[in-house]
Every structure is written in C-alpha cells, then in structure tokens.
Motif scaffolding. Structure first.
Motif, PDB file in Angstrom:
ATOM      1  N   HIS A 104      32.895 161.004  26.705  1.00  0.00           N
ATOM      2  CA  HIS A 104      33.428 162.376  26.741  1.00  0.00           C
ATOM      3  C   HIS A 104      34.027 162.687  25.379  1.00  0.00           C
ATOM      4  CE1 HIS A 104      33.111 162.974  31.074  1.00  0.00           C
ATOM      5  NE2 HIS A 104      33.740 161.830  31.297  1.00  0.00           N
ATOM      6  N   HIS A 150      30.057 156.158  30.435  1.00  0.00           N
ATOM      7  CA  HIS A 150      29.569 157.417  29.871  1.00  0.00           C
ATOM      8  C   HIS A 150      30.647 157.971  28.940  1.00  0.00           C
ATOM      9  CE1 HIS A 150      31.830 158.522  33.487  1.00  0.00           C
ATOM     10  NE2 HIS A 150      32.139 159.635  32.853  1.00  0.00           N
ATOM     11  N   HIS A 200      33.925 155.738  29.222  1.00  0.00           N
ATOM     12  CA  HIS A 200      34.605 155.150  30.378  1.00  0.00           C
ATOM     13  C   HIS A 200      33.691 155.043  31.590  1.00  0.00           C
ATOM     14  CE1 HIS A 200      36.248 159.032  32.534  1.00  0.00           C
ATOM     15  NE2 HIS A 200      34.995 159.149  32.242  1.00  0.00           N
ATOM     16  N   GLU A 248      33.909 155.139  36.005  1.00  0.00           N
ATOM     17  CA  GLU A 248      34.686 155.500  37.182  1.00  0.00           C
ATOM     18  C   GLU A 248      33.879 154.971  38.368  1.00  0.00           C
ATOM     19  OE1 GLU A 248      33.985 159.346  35.341  1.00  0.00           O
ATOM     20  OE2 GLU A 248      35.976 159.976  35.952  1.00  0.00           O
TER      21      GLU A 248
HETATM   22 FE   FE2 Z   1      33.920 160.704  33.123  1.00  0.00          FE
END
Ligand code: FE2
Length: 279
Positions: A64, A62, A106, A108
C-alpha cells in the motif's frame, strides 16, 4: 438565529459483491465512482461470512502507499504482519489503524479455521504533503476503545474524532475523520453535529436506520447531504457505522493498492515497488 440544517439522505448504494486478496468474499460499498463525492474516503469493504471458503485465503503479502487503512472487526480473528516490523492479532470488536504513508507490504490472514468472520475495512486518503510519510500502525482491543452511553440507551464506540464529549481512539488533524459504531434503541433519535462541508455516510450493519424518514437497509451505504446536524432514528434495534470527514479537494489517482495525486506519482510508485523499495 436560523435552525442548523439537518442532513438529508441523498443516495443509497447497495455495493458490489466481489472477491479480493486471495479470494475473500466481500461487499465493496465505496469505490472509484464515489471517491470524489465521499472525499477523503476512498474505499469501504464489508466482509461477513460463516463459511471458511469465503475468508480462509485472507490477504497474503501486498503493498500500500499514499493512504490509511482502518479495519474494524465485528467477529473473528485476523493476524496482521508488515514490512515495518509491526505485528498484531485483531480480534472481535478490535480496531486496527495503519498509515501506509510511503509504503508498507503487509499480510492480513484469518487466524481461525471455522466460525464467523465479519468486519469493515475503510480507506482514508492522506493529503498530498503526507503521502510519503513514515508508516504508522496501532491495534486497539475492544476494551481499549472509548465509548459513551446516553439517556434512553443509545451507545456509541468512538473509533475516531469526538462525539458527545468522548475523544476517539485516533485523531487525524487534516481529514478529521469521525467514525462511530452506534447502537440505537427503537424510536430514540440520535443527533450528531458534523461540520456542514464534511462528507458523511452511514452503513447499518444490524437492522436498518432512517434519516428524515428515508430508510437505509442493512449493509447498504447511505450518502448524506450537507448540513450541520445528522439525526438518525430506527423503528427497531439497530447498529450503524457513521463516518464523516473533511474533504481534501485534491486529485485522486488510484492504481490498485496505491493512491496518489497524479499518474506520474503512480508510475514512480510502481517503479519503486518493482525495485523492492516500498518495504
Ligand atoms: Fe492491505
């Protein structure tokens, strides 16, 4: 000389249970309605579960843009990978600081199939002039984080800023965030000076904490009024996250994982993301 003003407890916020990423269960303690009040902080999520179903899906790729993400793990292991070529494993007690700047994509993802996964993710805004800066990233293992121990057993981990003579892991000159993980023994007051105009809040994550006799329960966010000194106290052993920072006083326009200063900049960001230019 007048006494320095003690910060009072202004409001307690219990947050909202939600799911994000591919279905990670979390409590969102800070979001849009409080962004001006807690400027420069934009979001605070608290995650914590023993059930793999609550975390196993993680946060796949996703984007940012326009702010910083600060992830602090209390338990568990999370693998991070981004489009700027950074990669890291965030483990219990570790800190990850990422400046998204002009953009990163990125993921996670939990690196465990079972057991407890718990921590915080805090979003810190970037000033208008730095929203499109180069991305930056660093992982700190638990043992790399600066810490102090005071008389009577108060312990602090200084994630950012400075406290009791200890420089934190990260310094950010514009917003000057102070981020402390504090362990307080019962009935021992802890004092922290904070510039009066800085916005500040606390979140107890084990036990509860009191500000001038007003109690903040576990996992709730206590918004502090203005004043130069914060005094925290508890009647039982407690662990609390203390966060403060200098407000930017700029317009905040959020569209999901993008936070800019105007709708126009959001449109430009969406167009850039659509064209594959964010990574
Ligand atoms: Fe994130």
């Amino acid at each position: 000389m007048p006494q320095p003003a003690l910060r009072a407890l202004e409001q307690v916020v219990s947050g909202r249970l939600t799911r994000d990423g591919a279905g990670v269960s979390l409590t969102r303690l800070l979001e849009r309605p409080l962004q001006q009040r807690l400027d420069p902080f934009l979001m605070l999520d608290l995650f914590g579960s023993d059930h793999p179903d609550d975390y196993i899906a993680g946060f796949p790729d996703h984007p940012h843009r326009g702010f910083e993400t600060i992830t602090y793990m209390l338990a568990g292991r999370m693998r991070h990978q981004d489009s700027a070529g950074h990669q890291g494993l965030l483990e219990s007690g570790g800190l990850q600081w990422m400046i998204a700047g002009r953009g990163v994509i990125h993921s996670e993802l939990p690196e465990q199939q079972e057991g407890r996964m718990a921590g915080f993710q805090l979003w810190l805004n970037l000033p208008a002039a730095q929203k499109l800066c180069e991305p930056w990233y660093r992982d700190f293992r638990a043992e790399e984080l600066p810490r102090f121990r005071l008389d009577h057993g108060v312990e602090g981990i200084v994630l950012a800023g400075e406290s009791h003579g200890v420089e934190g892991a990260v310094q950010r000159p514009q917003t000057e965030p102070l981020i402390l993980d504090l362990k307080l023994p019962p009935h021992i007051p802890f004092r922290q000076s904070i510039p009066a105009a800085y916005h500040a809040f606390v979140v107890p994550f084990a036990g509860s904490v009191e500000v001038q006799g007003q109690r903040i329960p576990t996992h709730q966010l206590g918004i502090l009024g203005s004043g130069e000194i914060l005094e925290l106290q508890s009647s039982s052993p407690t662990r609390v996250l203390l966060v403060a920072g200098r407000p930017l006083g700029e317009p905040i326009v959020q569209h999901g994982p993008f936070v800019m200063n105007s709708q126009q900049e959001i449109e430009e960001t969406l167009a850039a993301y659509g064209a594959g230019l964010l990574a």
